[in-house]
Design an enzyme around this catalytic site. Structure first.
Site, PDB file in Angstrom:
ATOM      1  N   GLU A 264       0.854  -1.190   0.000  1.00 22.59           N
ATOM      2  CA  GLU A 264       0.000   0.000   0.000  1.00 22.59           C
ATOM      3  C   GLU A 264       0.891   1.242   0.000  1.00 22.59           C
ATOM      4  O   GLU A 264       1.914   1.284   0.678  1.00 22.59           O
ATOM      5  CB  GLU A 264      -0.869  -0.025   1.251  1.00 22.59           C
ATOM      6  CG  GLU A 264      -1.723   1.211   1.475  1.00 22.59           C
ATOM      7  CD  GLU A 264      -2.337   1.243   2.873  1.00 22.59           C
ATOM      8  OE1 GLU A 264      -3.476   1.726   3.005  1.00 22.59           O
ATOM      9  OE2 GLU A 264      -1.670   0.782   3.836  1.00 22.59           O
ATOM     10  N   LYS A 323      -9.699   0.621  -1.887  1.00 20.68           N
ATOM     11  CA  LYS A 323      -9.875   0.195  -0.503  1.00 20.68           C
ATOM     12  C   LYS A 323     -11.300   0.483  -0.052  1.00 20.68           C
ATOM     13  O   LYS A 323     -11.778   1.611  -0.147  1.00 20.68           O
ATOM     14  CB  LYS A 323      -8.861   0.910   0.393  1.00 20.68           C
ATOM     15  CG  LYS A 323      -8.771   0.351   1.795  1.00 20.68           C
ATOM     16  CD  LYS A 323      -7.602   0.990   2.547  1.00 20.68           C
ATOM     17  CE  LYS A 323      -7.435   0.411   3.933  1.00 20.68           C
ATOM     18  NZ  LYS A 323      -6.285   1.016   4.643  1.00 20.68           N
ATOM     19  N   CYS A 373      -4.188  -3.269   4.105  1.00 22.90           N
ATOM     20  CA  CYS A 373      -3.841  -2.783   5.450  1.00 22.90           C
ATOM     21  C   CYS A 373      -4.967  -3.040   6.451  1.00 22.90           C
ATOM     22  O   CYS A 373      -5.216  -4.168   6.843  1.00 22.90           O
ATOM     23  CB  CYS A 373      -3.470  -1.309   5.371  1.00 22.90           C
ATOM     24  SG  CYS A 373      -2.600  -0.696   6.848  1.00 22.90           S
TER      25      CYS A 373
END
Length: 516
Positions: A264, A323, A373
């Site tokens: 990321e 995301k 994440c």
């Protein structure tokens, strides 16, 4: 004396549970800590000044248990924003344990209350993981069991089942020690031992190498980040250059992986608007001769996106994952104008917009599930990707802000638990560490240090099984939570009778006028 001793036990129980989490990973202390918490809530021998704690005292005990745990578990939150926001978060999360303590003392008065308490514990963990603003599932009890036998239950019911089994085991041991009646001791022994037996059986029955549908040669790049001496824009370009250089070096070593995963924010410079960034990424992709999944920042008509994009050596940029599950107060700021009155740090939070979709992309011919994440803490992220056809998973993450703290190890434990839950290998690609290769049984075959540039390459299995957790995990959790709600209602109904009896006795009426 117990008015001081009980709070001390509650706080100590939270501290013990903390040591079950990575990097300590002393899973048995998670069980010991919850057992000690149950002892703090339960009635004591009649000689003590307040042998039977009340609901208000129980609320205090629940709060102290959780506060001690979260203050120890979450200092990494303050690494960037300072101590005050981190402490505020710990206090806020601990508020969810006020009712845990209340219903804990009520259930502890019942002969088999220790059987119902795990469901109550889960019910409030369920709420804390979803409300408000999407909740904070990072602190779920299950993550501390990644090296214990209960971890295998993740394939059958996800972290929720692991958490319930942990509390049930702990309360069983506590009740076994405290009980004198044979029937109650038998029930306590069953609660203490059966979850572990099921966990060991689930581990023994887990799919082996023969269940693989193929193999893939995968690589994870950890480019590292400059730690001082550069302004913001120069820092972002240096991070991109580091990942390009590591990828080129891997190609020059003779390795030819089937695909490569960058972390990321490995290209915080948007390659779709910055030609220099696009050229650097193309250089790395052409050198390695394989699809590279790149973490970058994109923007569309909705706003800024935290995006993973597949760059193919032949077709260029292709499939992507925006995301979907964003971290509140970090990647976006809920109620920004309101919270600005309390802290100037509010304006340091991002303004990203959530994506949609399943998290599935194709790295060449490989169906790859992504949870970026913070998403790895959210149950739906990987379950949705696997249900959509992912045969291998990746957790690209940027943890550079959190330095050498526990954050990266806590997150890796989640990736390991997700591997077991989904029966998939997981690739962890971090900007600054620790990156890892994880097999479907949750074992780590390779990992890097923190703030060390590295490239991990490994042949990993592909699988297409759908575990019970993937198929029915959400339903199982809802049923367990419903059981917790029922247990709370049951405790209220049964303790009303006991309260009426004590009130009548204080008024001089026969205790038999009230039912219990």
């Amino acid at each position: 004396m117990d008015k001081l001793l009980r709070p001390a036990l509650a706080a100590a129980s939270g501290a013990l549970v903390y040591f079950s989490y990575a990097p300590h990973s002393l899973w048995y202390l998670g069980i010991a800590g919850i057992a000690l918490f149950w002892c703090a809530l339960a009635p004591w021998p009649s000689g003590w000044p307040s042998a039977r704690p009340g609901a208000r005292f129980g609320a205090l005990l629940g709060f102290l248990h959780a506060l001690a745990l979260y203050l120890a578990l979450l200092p990494w939150v303050g690494e960037f924003v300072g101590a005050a926001p981190y402490i505020a978060l710990a206090v806020f999360l601990a508020l969810y344990s006020l009712p845990v303590g209340v219903f804990g003392v009520l259930l502890a008065r019942r002969p088999l209350g220790f059987v119902a308490f795990p469901l109550v514990y889960l019910a409030w963990e369920f709420l804390r993981s979803r409300l408000p603003f999407g909740g904070f599932p990072w602190v779920c009890l299950a993550w501390g069991q990644i090296d214990g036998p209960l971890r295998h239950l993740a394939a059958w019911g996800g972290p929720a089942l692991v958490g319930v089994a942990t509390v049930l085991t702990a309360c069983g041991f506590a009740a076994l020690i405290a009980s004198r009646r044979p029937t109650r001791r038998a029930a306590a022994a069953a609660c203490a031992l059966v979850p572990t037996a099921f966990g060991l059986a689930a581990g023994a029955a887990a799919p082996g190498p023969g269940e693989n549908t193929g193999e893939v040669r995968a690589a994870a790049i950890q480019g590292n980040v400059p730690r001082m001496g550069l302004d913001f824009n120069a820092q972002r370009r240096a991070v991109l250059a580091n990942h390009v250089n590591e990828t080129v070096a891997l190609a020059e070593s003779g390795e030819r992986p089937d695909f490569v995963v960058w972390p990321e924010n490995s290209s915080d410079v948007n390659p779709f608007t910055d030609s220099a960034a696009a050229q650097l990424i193309s250089q790395a992709v052409e050198a390695i001769g394989a699809p590279v999944v790149v973490g970058t920042i994109t923007r569309d008509e909705v706003g800024a996106r935290n995006t993973m994009v597949v760059f193919d050596p032949e077709t260029g940029p292709g499939e992507y994952h925006h995301k979907k599950y964003l971290q509140p107060f970090g990647e976006y700021m809920p109620m920004r104008d309101f919270f600005r009155h309390f802290s100037s740090y509010v304006d340091m939070a991002g303004d990203f917009k959530p994506g949609a979709g399943s998290g599935l992309v194709h790295a060449g011919a490989v169906p790859l599930g992504l949870a970026t994440c913070y998403e790895v803490a959210v149950d739906a992220a990987y379950r949705t990707a696997v249900d959509a056809g992912a045969r291998i998973l990746a957790t690209p993450t940027n943890n550079a802000t959190f330095g050498f703290t526990d954050m990266t190890y806590q997150q890796m434990a989640m990736s390991r638990m997700r591997a077991i839950e989904t029966d998939r290998a997981v690739i962890v690609a971090a900007t600054s560490g620790s990156s890892a290769m994880i097999l479907p049984d949750g074992s780590v075959t390779q990992k890097t240090g923190i703030f060390e540039p590295a490239a991990l390459v490994e042949t990993l299995p592909l699988r297409d099984t759908l575990t019970p957790a993937v198929r029915f995990g959400a339903l199982i959790e809802w049923l367990l939570v419903a059981g917790g709600a029922g247990a709370m209602l049951w405790s209220l109904v049964h303790n009303r009778g006991g309260y009426a009896a004590r009130r009548n006795q204080a008024a001089g009426e026969p205790a038999g006028n009230a039912t219990s």
